[in-house]
Scaffold this active site. Sequence first.
Site, mmCIF file in Angstrom:
data_model
loop_
_atom_site.group_PDB
_atom_site.id
_atom_site.type_symbol
_atom_site.label_atom_id
_atom_site.label_comp_id
_atom_site.label_asym_id
_atom_site.label_seq_id
_atom_site.Cartn_x
_atom_site.Cartn_y
_atom_site.Cartn_z
ATOM 1 N N HIS A 68 -6.498 9.473 -0.591
ATOM 2 C CA HIS A 68 -7.150 9.303 0.723
ATOM 3 C C HIS A 68 -6.341 9.774 1.935
ATOM 4 O O HIS A 68 -6.748 9.499 3.079
ATOM 5 C CB HIS A 68 -7.617 7.861 0.907
ATOM 6 C CG HIS A 68 -6.518 6.843 0.978
ATOM 7 N ND1 HIS A 68 -6.219 6.001 -0.048
ATOM 8 C CD2 HIS A 68 -5.651 6.534 1.962
ATOM 9 C CE1 HIS A 68 -5.212 5.212 0.301
ATOM 10 N NE2 HIS A 68 -4.849 5.515 1.515
ATOM 11 N N ASP A 87 -7.923 1.380 2.323
ATOM 12 C CA ASP A 87 -7.603 2.281 3.442
ATOM 13 C C ASP A 87 -8.307 3.612 3.262
ATOM 14 O O ASP A 87 -7.685 4.603 2.946
ATOM 15 C CB ASP A 87 -6.077 2.483 3.454
ATOM 16 C CG ASP A 87 -5.621 3.425 4.544
ATOM 17 O OD1 ASP A 87 -6.283 3.468 5.586
ATOM 18 O OD2 ASP A 87 -4.608 4.113 4.352
ATOM 19 N N ASP A 103 0.872 5.031 0.039
ATOM 20 C CA ASP A 103 0.072 6.246 0.152
ATOM 21 C C ASP A 103 0.683 7.290 -0.781
ATOM 22 O O ASP A 103 1.854 7.640 -0.650
ATOM 23 C CB ASP A 103 0.031 6.712 1.607
ATOM 24 C CG ASP A 103 -0.899 5.839 2.435
ATOM 25 O OD1 ASP A 103 -1.978 5.484 1.927
ATOM 26 O OD2 ASP A 103 -0.546 5.490 3.574
ATOM 27 N N HIS A 107 0.870 -1.165 0.000
ATOM 28 C CA HIS A 107 0.000 0.000 0.000
ATOM 29 C C HIS A 107 0.917 1.228 0.000
ATOM 30 O O HIS A 107 1.655 1.438 0.951
ATOM 31 C CB HIS A 107 -0.870 -0.049 1.253
ATOM 32 C CG HIS A 107 -1.861 1.057 1.337
ATOM 33 N ND1 HIS A 107 -2.978 1.102 0.555
ATOM 34 C CD2 HIS A 107 -1.900 2.172 2.111
ATOM 35 C CE1 HIS A 107 -3.677 2.184 0.839
ATOM 36 N NE2 HIS A 107 -3.046 2.859 1.775
HETATM 37 ZN ZN ZN Z 1 -3.476 4.601 2.854
#
Ligand code: ZN
Length: 999
Positions: A562, A362, A252, A250
């Site tokens: 996000h 997420d 970000d 993941h």
């Molecule tokens: Zn995230």
Amino acid sequence: MQKHLAISRGRLQTFLRPTQLPGKLYPAKSPVKLAVWRAPGRVTFAEAQRGTYRPARLGEKFGPLWATAWFKVDITIPAAWRGREVVFLWDSNSEACVWQNGVPLQGLTGSGVSAWMNVTGPARNRFHLTPHARGGERHTLYVELACNQLGGEHNQFLELGKLAQAEIAVFDRPVWDLLWDYIVIADMAQQLPTDSPRAAQALWAANAMINACNLDDRTTWPATRRLARQFLAARNGGGQHNLSAIGHAHIDTAWLWPLAETMRKCYRTFATAVRYMAEYPEYKFVCSQAQQLEWMKRQHPALYTKIKRYARADRFVPAGGTWVEPDCNIPSGESLVRQFLVGQRFFQKEFGRSCREFWNPDVFGYNGQLPQIMRGAGITRFLTQKLSWNQLNKPHAHTFWWEGIDGSRVLTHFPPADTYNGDASIKELLFNVRNYKDLERSNESYYLFGHGDGGGGPTYEMLEQLRRVRDTDGVPRVVQRSPEEFFDRLEADMKALTTQVGELYFELHRGTYTTQAKNKLHNRRSEDLLHDVEFLAAVAGRSYPVAELARLWKLVLVNQFHDIIPGSSITEVYRDSAAHYTDILASAGRLRNAALGQLISAGQQRVAVVNTLSFPRREVVTVAGKPAIVSAPAMGYAVQTPATKTDQPVTLIANTTGFVLENQFLRAALHRDGHLTQLTDKRTGREAIAGKANHFVLFDDVPANFDAWDMDVYHLEKRREVAGAKSCRVIEQSPLRVTVEFVFAISATSRMQHRVSLDAVAPRLDFACTVDWNETNKFFKVEFPTTIRSDVATYEIQFGHLQRSTHFNTSYDIARFEVCAHRWADLSEPGCGLALLNDCKYGYATHRNVMRLSLLRSPKNPDPVADIGRHQFRYALLPHAGDFRAAGVIPAARAFNAPLLLQPTGAPAGVRSFFSVNNPAVVIDTVKQAEDSRAVIVRLYEAHGARSRVRLTSQLPVAKATRCNLLEHDEAPVTWRNGGATLELRPFQIVTLKLARGR
Ligand SMILES: [Zn+2]
């Protein structure tokens, strides 16, 4: 020998001490020659080649945070290592990347990866140089040190950037193999229920291995490994759980690091993934977020070629269908459509396939229109897991049908390990099965493993563990599978799934509706401006700015990531974001003016009043500094001479207590301290306000855990009223508009200029705020006690609305003490109601008869200066008779956000409407040019939640009309006759039409 099971169990860990088996992993080590160049910033490999290098030594520190240093590593493999496997070991207490010949080969991550992620010790410190050294050969590597951790700047407790290790070593593979056999078996002994046969067998096998293994005599090692093989060879029974696993990182797109670092996180992570794929044929890796792949395509073509090669083999699996993993609360419906449109088109073009699953593990809540948007983008499956963090009500299912507000359904799976950063340990695999809430309905679940949030991805250690549990009795069968393979198996196996209807509300992170207010304002303005540009350029019909619109949309989309738009990133991210929005607003402004110039001939005699919304409007606007009444048709313009007089003027009377503002619809009384004490709907005689309204309050806002993310329910217990206005004065008094200004000292450090206006033609009281905000952990709201009694309030969401309780009867109601809404919220009882509109806010809290709008927060982490500074925003009250639908709350809120555009012109007076609908339940949301032709796309939706028939008409010549999906793929022909088409819409349905231009 007597039995001593507990003591034997305690012995297991001793074999993993550094002096025991792991101590044999690197039987010989040798130094390398190191030279360093401290780069001025993040530079390319080519620039790094031109750096000035000087010798470097172990123990040196290469900070500060975000600094970059490049190392030239000269390696000579000792002649004595001939035939041995040789590795390069590196630990710089930071992230790093190995490069060779201009290509990033693998990421390295030093000690203390992140306190945030609970990882200690080097996460990845080994780069395999050669499986068979010739002895005496030389290698030259470059290592790019990025002075941050996987978790950004979070861990304050280690010596960031200190070079702790740089050397080569012989890698003893038999030790490595034995080590992972042992770890898996010892973990089974510890983690399986102690009274199970397999726990007992595992304990016996692990002990036998310790006894059989003489660390100083490698001839004993094969026999030790045979003991492991015998144990692991026992197969599961037919009913064992099937766990599909997939490697993941993941990443970000920005969070505790800026976008520029994310680009480097991407190549470090993806290079590692493809490198490990060569060594582990079973290894699969899923990569969402088209944006990150586009960076690779542009910046690292050699790596991108490798990615595409593994993608063809379905091992590096592009997934998710969106441009980034977006926040799903704040972005408009159209923005979410574009996340999929731009994302799916990228996946289709680059990888020859669009995604069938939405991948967004997420994110802080899931709006009730997502299922329909997914379906419209060719997606029927959804993976996430964030609701496992819910404060009060954990989800009842991990696999279920999620049904949106229109009735669209998607198959939804929450990986039952409740993480997207799995460590592949036996403990977590067993927890996955134990925790799976739908075992009776499905024997399939999904498991995501690999370092994530800050990227990194799977390690050798994780892959070794999974390799040993493909089918060994006592542990679920774990096979690496792509999302497509997993969901196919799930669909074949599942039965009688439960259904969740409506939004999936996230019971945490409610501060993200409000934090970083400017970001949210700019997002709203960007969405609105791009809406106008697309409509005007499409109907102007000349040169549609395809490339520039694509560029601007991508900037909007990436900022909806996000952790950006929710407000949960560091200062630097918002600096970048502000620059993006400045670019978007300036460029889109120019495009809008250019389109207006094409549409409306130049001149000064009259004014063309342009309305980009799908209903006619009559409003008071400012022309040449003075209020004037103008009107405009739906999605078009009217050339006119604005009216500066009216038979029904608005009046303002000042008295000893305050002011009375009155027009044909409303009478509003304001106290001199700024409170609204009366708001009467003259049409019904009904009073909307009960007590002091437009009441400013400050709450202490100190959440238990995540400052920028959370507001905890207890903030409501610590409420302080802001003192009444220090001063007030009338600043505008004309027959068309009156305005009173108040000045408030919000606190010793924050003040507000506050204007309340009423005009002659709108049944709406407007409030405009300019706030100089300088607070610490304070939450600023405005409250409106109403005379309305209702168990539910209604809130606008993407392409629709939904209702939430106004009471705290159940834990589900309490959990929703703060909710997300778009342009309006409404509290109604039969016969009347009050709508509270906003121009850039998203947080509402309606409790009993009190409506609250959340205005500003002041969290200190991770951005210590979040929201400090000047803010401008507006809100409005719209009291109404009857139902909010019939009262026109929906168009009023849209109009409040989209002021009429005024264009001077020499054209004769006249009216031109490009599109209109004959049913107020239907809103034309978007008009744009098609992606693949000059056809015009018209997207409308049913906004009342009712089955509706509507006639869409257009003054544009239309040769052919086709219904298409959100990806603009044709679905069915539509009869277009006499300049229009008749459509039947189900509640909250989104319909997209493609209109081929005629002549
Ligand atoms: Zn995230």
